[in-house]
Structure formats: structure tokens, C-alpha cells
Write a protein that holds these residues in place. Sequence first.
Motif, mmCIF file in Angstrom:
data_model
loop_
_atom_site.group_PDB
_atom_site.id
_atom_site.type_symbol
_atom_site.label_atom_id
_atom_site.label_comp_id
_atom_site.label_asym_id
_atom_site.label_seq_id
_atom_site.Cartn_x
_atom_site.Cartn_y
_atom_site.Cartn_z
ATOM 1 N N PHE A 117 14.983 35.387 8.176
ATOM 2 C CA PHE A 117 15.947 34.279 8.111
ATOM 3 C C PHE A 117 16.499 34.090 6.704
ATOM 4 C CE2 PHE A 117 11.495 33.045 8.074
ATOM 5 C CZ PHE A 117 11.377 32.570 6.766
ATOM 6 N N GLY A 158 12.809 35.246 -4.624
ATOM 7 C CA GLY A 158 11.579 35.950 -4.966
ATOM 8 C C GLY A 158 10.316 35.268 -4.495
ATOM 9 N N SER A 190 6.109 27.735 -4.363
ATOM 10 C CA SER A 190 6.193 28.017 -2.932
ATOM 11 C C SER A 190 5.877 29.487 -2.656
ATOM 12 C CB SER A 190 7.612 27.691 -2.444
ATOM 13 O OG SER A 190 7.761 28.013 -1.085
ATOM 14 N N SER A 213 5.025 28.520 2.920
ATOM 15 C CA SER A 213 6.084 28.713 3.914
ATOM 16 C C SER A 213 5.444 29.243 5.181
ATOM 17 C CB SER A 213 7.113 29.717 3.375
ATOM 18 O OG SER A 213 7.678 29.224 2.198
ATOM 19 N N HIS A 215 6.447 28.303 8.797
ATOM 20 C CA HIS A 215 7.580 28.631 9.673
ATOM 21 C C HIS A 215 7.245 29.078 11.092
ATOM 22 C CE1 HIS A 215 9.881 28.064 6.103
ATOM 23 N NE2 HIS A 215 9.700 29.255 5.597
ATOM 24 N N ASN A 289 18.951 27.208 7.371
ATOM 25 C CA ASN A 289 20.292 27.467 6.867
ATOM 26 C C ASN A 289 20.790 28.744 7.498
ATOM 27 O OD1 ASN A 289 21.939 26.300 4.595
ATOM 28 N ND2 ASN A 289 19.855 25.903 3.866
HETATM 29 N N1 SAH Z 1 9.191 33.323 -1.599
HETATM 30 C C1 SAH Z 1 8.761 31.986 -1.613
HETATM 31 C C2 SAH Z 1 9.666 31.051 -2.379
HETATM 32 C C3 SAH Z 1 11.124 31.285 -2.274
HETATM 33 S S1 SAH Z 1 11.855 30.971 -0.711
HETATM 34 C C4 SAH Z 1 8.560 31.491 -0.189
HETATM 35 O O1 SAH Z 1 8.954 32.179 0.732
HETATM 36 O O2 SAH Z 1 7.960 30.428 -0.048
HETATM 37 C C5 SAH Z 1 11.933 29.184 -0.742
HETATM 38 C C6 SAH Z 1 11.877 28.539 0.602
HETATM 39 O O3 SAH Z 1 13.099 28.694 1.312
HETATM 40 C C7 SAH Z 1 10.794 29.083 1.510
HETATM 41 O O4 SAH Z 1 10.112 28.044 2.152
HETATM 42 C C8 SAH Z 1 11.596 29.901 2.478
HETATM 43 O O5 SAH Z 1 10.896 30.140 3.646
HETATM 44 C C9 SAH Z 1 12.824 29.042 2.648
HETATM 45 N N2 SAH Z 1 13.993 29.694 3.228
HETATM 46 C C10 SAH Z 1 14.418 30.949 3.042
HETATM 47 N N3 SAH Z 1 15.537 31.167 3.753
HETATM 48 C C11 SAH Z 1 15.824 30.024 4.389
HETATM 49 C C12 SAH Z 1 16.845 29.623 5.294
HETATM 50 N N4 SAH Z 1 17.821 30.470 5.672
HETATM 51 N N5 SAH Z 1 16.808 28.361 5.747
HETATM 52 C C13 SAH Z 1 15.848 27.500 5.372
HETATM 53 N N6 SAH Z 1 14.851 27.817 4.540
HETATM 54 C C14 SAH Z 1 14.836 29.071 4.072
#
Ligand code: SAH
Length: 350
Positions: A117, A158, A190, A213, A215, A289
Amino acid sequence: MTSDIKSMYEEELAEELRAMGEPAYRARQIYQWLHTGVKSFDEMTNISKALRKKLVDRYYISSAAIEKKLVSDYDDTKKYLFSFRDGEMVESVLMKYHHGYTSCISTQAGCKMGCTFCATGQSGFSRNLTASEMLAQLQAEQQDNAIRISNVVLMGMGEPLDNYDNVLRFLRLVSSEDGMNIGMRHISLSTCGIVPKIYELAELKLQLTLSVSLHAPNDEIRSRTMPVNRKYNIGQLLEACRYYTDVTGRRISFEYAMIDGINDSDQCAAELAKRLRGIISHVNLIPVNAVDGTGYIKSKKDRIQSFIKILGQHGVTATVRRTLGSDINASCGQLRRASQSPETKGENPE
Ligand code: SAH
Ligand code: SF4
């Protein structure tokens, strides 16, 4: 070859200056200058010309150049695309809250984790960022807005725990008294769940907030959307989270992107609540998103409400994350991707 002076701890700098025959207090002066975000040694007005020359010969100062900036019409959120000295680019988002400014910075150019995603995950991995490049993002935003940042979240591009040593160095530098002095309590990290690193981090007992994260409530859905789950499954991840809260006494915040028809059913909510039993936690629900090419769309409002209700019935607190800067696609990865692919260059989706 010059070396990266802003990634050095004050003691390391003192050591090198001592070897150059300089008094110890010089290290402190130089360190303080570096952490205000100066871009050249010539800006260090209380350092002699002769020493400045020696420094230029040995070191470089990392900085983040603004390639692009998007400002939200709805709130004061600003999204930056920064470039570093080798041309690599990352994104960062500056948000204004009532308690001050929070910056969401990147820890890698790209990401290896490939979450389906995520725009960053879809565009591949280039390299790790240095500690100084993480600091430089904050410093560039402070200078561009003439403000001080009070909170930092490592939630940009990242996976921070996949760049563990540089991230730890950054955390120590950014929280140092002679540096930006942003306390660990004002920092969140995160992770997608690199289990061994969660154990390592727990041992340090830092006062930072860990966000995980998640999900998905089960391995079947999680492995489909987050390949990291095939290496460290939910059971192992939650065991590490339990250990983390036991050792540090800090609550974990679980991120849960709500994706229509994928992970947002009432059954998913009940399953999630059961799995989180016994962990001091909080769940942040984020309507996903939409990222081009993924086909995912955000869950409907009533679905999210029903999800929260079920979690609540099982004693799990959850809130829907306030989305700032929704008009500028403040979730990371999308701006860099747009600048990489010619057909979407300059596009500002949504
Ligand atoms: N790599 C780390 C931190 C960066 S991503 C991580 O995955 O936690 C930051 C956050 O944005 C994470 O919780 C990730 O799952 C979320 N994220 C990434 N793409 C997204 C999207 N399209 N919509 C909502 N959250 C998203
Ligand atoms: Fe990497 Fe985090 Fe994106 Fe997953 S969500 S691909 S771990 S940046």
C-alpha cells in the motif's frame, strides 16, 4: 576524501580535534554550530580562519537542499522534497500543532520492505541515510520557516530499524544538550516490525515512543500486504512488543491503515482486539492514502466507526488519526515517486 562531521558525537569530535592540537572547548563550539544547521565552516565566526581551513580539508557538512515544497491550503502542513550531496532525494513533512512543530523525517532513500500500500515501498531502495542527513532535514525546515521543531517522528521514507546504527546515532545527536536538544519523549519511531531490532531497542530503555505498523489482524492478510511478515510473523512481532512494554514501561502505538474490503471487517476488529490483549497499547486507525497503481481505497466512515466500537468493546482504545495536509499527499513516498517517473512529474495528486 572528506568525512561526515555532523554525524560525529561531540566526544568523537573532541578526540579528533585533540589529535589536531586543538583545545577541548573548540569541539563544543564547532558541535554547537553544526547543530544550528550552518552549511559552511565559514559561518563559524568564533573559530579561527586557520582552523576553519583545516576543517574544510578534512570534513564536509551535510545539508538538505529544498527541491520542491508543497504547502497545504487547509492547514500549515508543508511537505518537502530534499536532495543530498549525491543527488538522492527524500521527503519530509512539517506539521504545526498547538504544542509546536512536529517534523516527520525519512531514514532511508526508498525502502526494502515492499509494503503493497506504500508509495515508498513500491519505488524500491537506494541507500541508508546518515545521521547527519536526518538532522539536515530538521535543520532545513527550521531555517526555511524560522521556527524551532519540538517533536520528531521517524515515519517518513524508509524503515528506521533497517538502518539501526545510523538511526541510533541520530537519536543520540538530536537529543544531545549541545545539539538540537529534542528529548526522547518528543520522538517517535515507527517500524514495520523488524523483530530482533525491537528487542535490541528495548534494552536501551530509551524514552521514545515506539509505533508499530500492524495493518492486519492475522498472518494471512498481513503477509499479503507486508512482505516483512513472512520473515517475522504477527505472533513473533507481538511477543517482541510485549517484551518492549514490559522492559521500558512505555505504551506502544499500533498503526492500522484501513483499506476498504481488505482489513476493515468487524471480524478483523475482533481478531485484532484479541491479539492485542495484555499489551499496553493504543491503536491509530488511518484511512489508507490511495497510491496510484495499488488499487487500494480507504475504508468508508461507517466501517471505521464500527471497527472502533468493536475494539472498544474488547477494551482496546483506538482513534482515527487526524490527517493533516490531505491536499498535498502528506503521506510519504508519493512526492519522490512523482519526481522519479516522467509521466507523473510535477503532478500533485488529489
Ligand atoms: N517504515 C516504517 C516507517 C515509515 S512508513 C513503517 O512502516 O512503520 C510510516 C507509516 O505510514 C507506517 O505506519 C506505514 O504503514 C504508513 N503508510 C505507508 N503507506 C501508507 C498509505 N498509503 N496510507 C496510509 N498509511 C501508509
Ligand atoms: Fe517501508 Fe514503511 Fe513503506 Fe513498508 S510502510 S514499504 S516499511 S516505508
